[in-house]
Design a protein around this motif. Structure first.
Motif, short mmCIF file in Angstrom:
data_model
loop_
_atom_site.label_atom_id
_atom_site.label_comp_id
_atom_site.label_asym_id
_atom_site.label_seq_id
_atom_site.Cartn_x
_atom_site.Cartn_y
_atom_site.Cartn_z
N ALA A 15 0.83 -1.20 0.00
CA ALA A 15 0.00 0.00 0.00
C ALA A 15 0.87 1.25 0.00
O ALA A 15 0.58 2.22 -0.72
N TYR A 16 1.94 1.27 0.81
CA TYR A 16 2.86 2.41 0.82
C TYR A 16 3.46 2.63 -0.55
O TYR A 16 3.53 3.75 -1.05
N ALA A 17 3.92 1.55 -1.18
CA ALA A 17 4.56 1.66 -2.48
C ALA A 17 3.58 2.18 -3.53
O ALA A 17 3.93 3.05 -4.34
N THR A 18 2.37 1.67 -3.51
CA THR A 18 1.36 2.10 -4.48
C THR A 18 1.03 3.58 -4.31
O THR A 18 1.01 4.34 -5.28
N ILE A 62 -4.67 7.72 3.76
CA ILE A 62 -4.65 6.30 3.37
C ILE A 62 -3.52 5.57 4.09
O ILE A 62 -3.71 4.45 4.59
N ILE A 63 -2.35 6.20 4.16
CA ILE A 63 -1.23 5.57 4.86
C ILE A 63 -1.56 5.38 6.33
O ILE A 63 -1.30 4.32 6.91
N ALA A 64 -2.14 6.41 6.94
CA ALA A 64 -2.48 6.31 8.36
C ALA A 64 -3.50 5.22 8.61
O ALA A 64 -3.36 4.41 9.54
N SER A 65 -4.54 5.17 7.80
CA SER A 65 -5.58 4.17 8.03
C SER A 65 -5.10 2.76 7.70
O SER A 65 -5.51 1.80 8.35
N ALA A 66 -4.21 2.64 6.72
CA ALA A 66 -3.73 1.30 6.34
C ALA A 66 -2.79 0.70 7.38
O ALA A 66 -2.65 -0.51 7.44
N SER A 67 -2.17 1.53 8.18
CA SER A 67 -1.23 0.98 9.16
C SER A 67 -1.70 1.14 10.59
O SER A 67 -1.44 0.27 11.42
N MET A 68 -2.39 2.22 10.90
CA MET A 68 -2.73 2.47 12.28
C MET A 68 -3.92 1.64 12.77
O MET A 68 -3.95 1.22 13.93
N VAL A 69 -4.89 1.39 11.92
CA VAL A 69 -6.04 0.59 12.34
C VAL A 69 -5.62 -0.84 12.68
O VAL A 69 -5.94 -1.34 13.77
N PRO A 70 -4.88 -1.54 11.80
CA PRO A 70 -4.41 -2.87 12.20
C PRO A 70 -3.44 -2.81 13.38
O PRO A 70 -3.39 -3.74 14.19
N GLY A 71 -2.69 -1.73 13.49
CA GLY A 71 -1.77 -1.58 14.61
C GLY A 71 -2.50 -1.48 15.94
O GLY A 71 -2.11 -2.11 16.93
N PHE A 72 -3.57 -0.67 15.97
CA PHE A 72 -4.36 -0.57 17.19
C PHE A 72 -5.02 -1.90 17.53
O PHE A 72 -5.14 -2.28 18.69
N HIS A 73 -5.45 -2.62 16.50
CA HIS A 73 -6.06 -3.93 16.71
C HIS A 73 -5.04 -4.91 17.30
O HIS A 73 -5.34 -5.64 18.24
N ALA A 74 -3.84 -4.90 16.76
CA ALA A 74 -2.79 -5.79 17.28
C ALA A 74 -2.40 -5.40 18.70
O ALA A 74 -2.13 -6.27 19.54
N VAL A 96 4.95 3.99 13.10
CA VAL A 96 5.44 4.11 11.72
C VAL A 96 4.36 4.72 10.82
O VAL A 96 4.66 5.58 9.97
N GLY A 97 3.12 4.31 10.99
CA GLY A 97 2.04 4.88 10.20
C GLY A 97 1.85 6.36 10.44
O GLY A 97 1.64 7.14 9.51
N ALA A 98 1.95 6.77 11.71
CA ALA A 98 1.81 8.19 12.03
C ALA A 98 2.95 9.00 11.44
O ALA A 98 2.72 10.07 10.85
N VAL A 99 4.16 8.50 11.56
CA VAL A 99 5.31 9.22 11.03
C VAL A 99 5.24 9.32 9.50
O VAL A 99 5.50 10.38 8.92
N CYS A 100 4.87 8.24 8.85
CA CYS A 100 4.78 8.25 7.38
C CYS A 100 3.67 9.16 6.88
O CYS A 100 3.84 9.87 5.88
N SER A 101 2.53 9.18 7.55
CA SER A 101 1.44 10.05 7.11
C SER A 101 1.78 11.51 7.35
O SER A 101 1.47 12.37 6.52
#
Length: 112
Positions: A15-18, A62-74, A96-101
């Motif tokens: 997702a990040y690459a795309t 998109i970056i934040a939602s793609a990484s932070m939602v699964p991160g909070f779940h984990a 990482v999601g917060a920093v990238c977004s």
């Protein structure tokens, strides 16, 4: 529900690459067409600036939602199961999601 961390990590990287490729392509096209020496003086480029802003904000969201939602779940699963590795991996994904977004949005204000 068990999260496969390796599969989720690969999906996040894809997702990040795309998003990076799409944002880079649009940004290069818009910035190349908005160069002052390539445009006449009476051309208004504010619509291009608005498009660039929208693209970078959307990419950040998109970056934040793609990484932070699964991160909070984990993180919540790791805390509930008393699994320190699961909690730490979720915390890492959130950070990482917060920093990238934030970096995605900051790039727009620094370079454009």
């Amino acid at each position: 529900m068990k999260i496969n961390v390796k599969k989720a990590g690969k999906n996040i990287i894809k997702a990040y690459a795309t998003v990076a490729v799409i944002a880079n392509t649009i940004a290069l096209n818009v910035s190349a067409s908005a160069l002052p020496e390539g445009m006449p003086d009476n051309v208004d480029t504010s619509s291009y600036d608005a498009i660039v802003s929208i693209v970078f904000w959307a990419a950040g969201i998109i970056i934040a939602s793609a990484s932070m939602v699964p991160g909070f779940h984990a993180m919540s699963e790791g805390k509930a199961n008393e699994d320190k590795r699961g909690f730490n991996s979720g915390l890492t994904a959130v950070i990482v999601g917060a920093v990238c977004s934030i970096a995605c949005v900051a790039v727009r204000y620094i370079f454009f």
